[in-house]
Scaffold this motif. Sequence first.
Motif, PDB file in Angstrom:
ATOM      1  N   PHE A  99       2.176  19.333 -14.966  1.00 11.45           N
ATOM      2  CA  PHE A  99       1.652  19.347 -16.335  1.00 11.45           C
ATOM      3  C   PHE A  99       0.511  20.355 -16.449  1.00 11.45           C
ATOM      4  N   ARG A 100      -0.359  20.369 -15.459  1.00 11.92           N
ATOM      5  CA  ARG A 100      -1.499  21.296 -15.471  1.00 11.92           C
ATOM      6  C   ARG A 100      -1.024  22.740 -15.447  1.00 11.92           C
ATOM      7  N   ALA A 101      -0.051  23.024 -14.627  1.00 12.60           N
ATOM      8  CA  ALA A 101       0.472  24.388 -14.534  1.00 12.60           C
ATOM      9  C   ALA A 101       1.082  24.822 -15.865  1.00 12.60           C
ATOM     10  N   SER A 102       1.876  23.962 -16.479  1.00 12.78           N
ATOM     11  CA  SER A 102       2.501  24.327 -17.753  1.00 12.78           C
ATOM     12  C   SER A 102       1.451  24.432 -18.860  1.00 12.78           C
ATOM     13  N   THR A 103       0.452  23.545 -18.837  1.00 11.06           N
ATOM     14  CA  THR A 103      -0.612  23.596 -19.840  1.00 11.06           C
ATOM     15  C   THR A 103      -1.408  24.889 -19.706  1.00 11.06           C
ATOM     16  N   ASN A 104      -1.712  25.277 -18.471  1.00 10.96           N
ATOM     17  CA  ASN A 104      -2.422  26.540 -18.263  1.00 10.96           C
ATOM     18  C   ASN A 104      -1.615  27.718 -18.792  1.00 10.96           C
ATOM     19  N   GLY A 105      -0.301  27.657 -18.619  1.00 11.92           N
ATOM     20  CA  GLY A 105       0.559  28.715 -19.154  1.00 11.92           C
ATOM     21  C   GLY A 105       0.489  28.773 -20.666  1.00 11.92           C
ATOM     22  N   TYR A 106       0.554  27.597 -21.303  1.00 14.79           N
ATOM     23  CA  TYR A 106       0.477  27.546 -22.762  1.00 14.79           C
ATOM     24  C   TYR A 106      -0.880  28.039 -23.257  1.00 14.79           C
ATOM     25  N   LEU A 107      -1.946  27.619 -22.575  1.00 15.29           N
ATOM     26  CA  LEU A 107      -3.288  28.040 -22.986  1.00 15.29           C
ATOM     27  C   LEU A 107      -3.455  29.552 -22.838  1.00 15.29           C
ATOM     28  N   SER A 108      -2.889  30.107 -21.811  1.00 13.73           N
ATOM     29  CA  SER A 108      -2.955  31.551 -21.616  1.00 13.73           C
ATOM     30  C   SER A 108      -2.231  32.271 -22.758  1.00 13.73           C
ATOM     31  N   GLU A 109      -1.076  31.733 -23.123  1.00 15.58           N
ATOM     32  CA  GLU A 109      -0.305  32.308 -24.219  1.00 15.58           C
ATOM     33  C   GLU A 109      -1.066  32.205 -25.537  1.00 15.58           C
ATOM     34  N   ILE A 110      -1.669  31.048 -25.787  1.00 14.72           N
ATOM     35  CA  ILE A 110      -2.447  30.842 -27.008  1.00 14.72           C
ATOM     36  C   ILE A 110      -3.644  31.786 -27.033  1.00 14.72           C
ATOM     37  N   SER A 111      -4.292  31.946 -25.898  1.00 12.54           N
ATOM     38  CA  SER A 111      -5.439  32.849 -25.816  1.00 12.54           C
ATOM     39  C   SER A 111      -5.023  34.287 -26.149  1.00 12.54           C
ATOM     40  N   LYS A 112      -3.877  34.684 -25.643  1.00 17.04           N
ATOM     41  CA  LYS A 112      -3.365  36.023 -25.944  1.00 17.04           C
ATOM     42  C   LYS A 112      -3.083  36.161 -27.436  1.00 17.04           C
ATOM     43  N   ASP A 113      -2.457  35.124 -28.033  1.00 19.62           N
ATOM     44  CA  ASP A 113      -2.153  35.149 -29.460  1.00 19.62           C
ATOM     45  C   ASP A 113      -3.434  35.221 -30.300  1.00 19.62           C
ATOM     46  N   VAL A 114      -4.445  34.450 -29.920  1.00 11.71           N
ATOM     47  CA  VAL A 114      -5.710  34.463 -30.657  1.00 11.71           C
ATOM     48  C   VAL A 114      -6.352  35.847 -30.556  1.00 11.71           C
ATOM     49  N   LEU A 126       1.169  15.418 -12.619  1.00 12.11           N
ATOM     50  CA  LEU A 126      -0.044  15.999 -13.197  1.00 12.11           C
ATOM     51  C   LEU A 126      -0.208  17.459 -12.806  1.00 12.11           C
ATOM     52  N   THR A 127       0.160  17.792 -11.588  1.00 10.90           N
ATOM     53  CA  THR A 127       0.074  19.187 -11.144  1.00 10.90           C
ATOM     54  C   THR A 127       1.029  20.059 -11.952  1.00 10.90           C
ATOM     55  N   ILE A 167       0.836  -1.201   0.000  1.00 10.21           N
ATOM     56  CA  ILE A 167       0.000   0.000   0.000  1.00 10.21           C
ATOM     57  C   ILE A 167       0.873   1.254   0.000  1.00 10.21           C
ATOM     58  N   GLU A 168       1.937   1.243   0.799  1.00 13.73           N
ATOM     59  CA  GLU A 168       2.838   2.401   0.851  1.00 13.73           C
ATOM     60  C   GLU A 168       3.500   2.643  -0.506  1.00 13.73           C
ATOM     61  N   LYS A 169       3.894   1.579  -1.185  1.00 16.24           N
ATOM     62  CA  LYS A 169       4.504   1.729  -2.514  1.00 16.24           C
ATOM     63  C   LYS A 169       3.499   2.312  -3.500  1.00 16.24           C
ATOM     64  N   LYS A 170       2.267   1.808  -3.449  1.00 22.89           N
ATOM     65  CA  LYS A 170       1.237   2.338  -4.346  1.00 22.89           C
ATOM     66  C   LYS A 170       0.949   3.798  -4.041  1.00 22.89           C
ATOM     67  N   LEU A 171       0.940   4.145  -2.782  1.00 23.13           N
ATOM     68  CA  LEU A 171       0.702   5.527  -2.384  1.00 23.13           C
ATOM     69  C   LEU A 171       1.827   6.437  -2.872  1.00 23.13           C
ATOM     70  N   ASP A 172       3.063   5.945  -2.800  1.00 18.91           N
ATOM     71  CA  ASP A 172       4.191   6.722  -3.322  1.00 18.91           C
ATOM     72  C   ASP A 172       4.027   6.976  -4.823  1.00 18.91           C
ATOM     73  N   VAL A 173       3.588   5.955  -5.556  1.00 23.72           N
ATOM     74  CA  VAL A 173       3.366   6.111  -6.996  1.00 23.72           C
ATOM     75  C   VAL A 173       2.262   7.140  -7.248  1.00 23.72           C
ATOM     76  N   ILE A 174       1.212   7.092  -6.451  1.00 17.00           N
ATOM     77  CA  ILE A 174       0.117   8.057  -6.604  1.00 17.00           C
ATOM     78  C   ILE A 174       0.616   9.474  -6.331  1.00 17.00           C
ATOM     79  N   TYR A 175       1.430   9.652  -5.293  1.00 19.97           N
ATOM     80  CA  TYR A 175       2.000  10.976  -5.002  1.00 19.97           C
ATOM     81  C   TYR A 175       2.840  11.477  -6.170  1.00 19.97           C
TER      82      TYR A 175
END
Length: 86
Positions: A46-61, A43-44, A29-37
Amino acid sequence: MEELLKQIIDKLNTLDDKITNIESGQTRIEKKLDVIYDHTADLTEFRASTNGYLSEISKDVGFIKHKLHQNEEEIFDIKTYIKLAK
């Protein structure tokens, strides 16, 4: 008396096996929890960088829409000028 001692030892051995199984399960369980962390952190990030890209694209549009509007106004002015020149 010997029989009672043997039963107690058997029970202790059974309990020892169960504790070992519980410890093994906890480790899994501890190993699985480490993988989840780790995945959550990825993902966090990735989300932050994706939001940055989307903001940039929105500005360009927004800029492209602005320039398109400017170009349409200029084309309208040119067409009007050509009609007047005829």
